[in-house]
Design an enzyme around this catalytic site. Sequence first.
Site, PDB file in Angstrom:
ATOM      1  CG  ASP A 102      -1.243   4.173  -5.707  1.00  0.00           C
ATOM      2  OD1 ASP A 102      -1.414   4.392  -5.439  1.00  0.00           O
ATOM      3  OD2 ASP A 102      -0.371   4.589  -7.332  1.00  0.00           O
ATOM      4  CG  HIS A 114       6.773   3.959  -8.909  1.00  0.00           C
ATOM      5  ND1 HIS A 114       7.257   4.767  -8.929  1.00  0.00           N
ATOM      6  CD2 HIS A 114       5.749   4.077  -7.952  1.00  0.00           C
ATOM      7  CE1 HIS A 114       7.354   6.013  -7.966  1.00  0.00           C
ATOM      8  NE2 HIS A 114       6.372   5.668  -7.643  1.00  0.00           N
TER       9      HIS A 114
END
Length: 455
Positions: A392, A333
């Site tokens: 996700d 991320h």
Amino acid sequence: MAKNFTASELNGKFGELAGLCRQNGRIDPELYSKYDVKRGLRDINGKGVLAGLTEISEIVSSKTVDGKSVPCDGELYYRGININDIVRGFIGEKRFGFEETVYLLLFGNLPDAKQLDNFSRILSDCRSLPNTFVRDIIMKSPSDDLMNNISRGLLSLFSYDDRANDTSVENVLRQSVELIARLPLLSVYSYHAKNYANEGESLIIHHPKAEYSTAENILHMLRPDSSFSRLEAVVLDLALVLHAEHGGGNNSTFTTHVVTSSGTDTYSAISAALGSLKGPKHGGANIKVTMMFDDMKQNVSDWTDRDEVKAYLKKLLHKEAFDRSGLIYGMGHAVYSISDPRANIFKNFVSVLAEEKNMQKELALYNLVEGLAPEVIAEERHIYKGVSANVDFYSGFVYSMLQIPPELYTPLFAIARIAGWSAHRIEELTNEGKIIRPAYRNVHDHVDYAALSER
């Protein structure tokens, strides 16, 4: 009037012109370092450039220890309240949490029972579209690209609003709540319209139910028989809560700030945010995770074999598998390093849903990849800073278990994130900041103009 070029010739002309664009538009990468340009508004370590202040949410990925910044388990706060505490609160009381989260983001405080009931009623009253809107707007020219369809529908609502250009906080709040309530309808109805027009399927349009939460209504409107389990609604509601907001610097929220600072209307600002979210580098990531796992399941014979799964992950990094991008989607991320708190929360519910759906084998593969990916990335890329699963990684798996079609994955992200966009738009308007206008330095030499005959 006769055309100058055939379609094929015209495409060829654009190909030639595109070559000129690439040739004359490429900037020497060393110039970015020379002029200390923060590409992507990030410094050399990937940390975002401070471009504004907010009270809406906070992301914590490091802490100061002995005067040094040290990575830590990720934390996410909505209006100063830890997301773990928010989820623990409504789950523990066996309530849906998205409506409460929207209230918190918009108004800055958790609602009491009466305030929450009143706000839920307001959302329910706004959960409708103008007469003939579905027929005249949504059903007209449906597209396989739902995000563009949704954006078109959202912009069309401008024409039904007598105070569309009024940017007072009172009016923008009214518009925001209406759009938060209406986006699920625009999304699900656009999906059904696309299937009816392009896939030859039956057209079924369910009106939302006043007594249902946002998550319940999405499942009710999406499924032909309107049936769903309590667990399905709870998990979808949780997904909406976890995606509702994520700091002011993410691409779509920053877009909201930028466009709002120009003084434009709410419909244009939120449509711009939708356009940002549509990008595969932002809101489309969970679709890539699902597609990657589909490819993995076809090319890995034994999903429990660590060595075989690890070999596939290495192929991903070496651009030898799936889309050959060199990425393991869902891992890492831009902000978090050690852990993404949203992914950690999701994991607890994914296992319960997987058991209900009899998909424990698939869950085991996800868990195996989550454990192996950081190891493979460290070995192959020599990146040791800490790479963890992001939200996700699991959200696509959750949506697939909920039998939500991939076309709706990014719209679901938008249905949740419009709460944060709306809060940031109001914050931008409340503080009456300057129009956002960063600087770009020209690095092209000055040249003399030449007459056409001399070129």
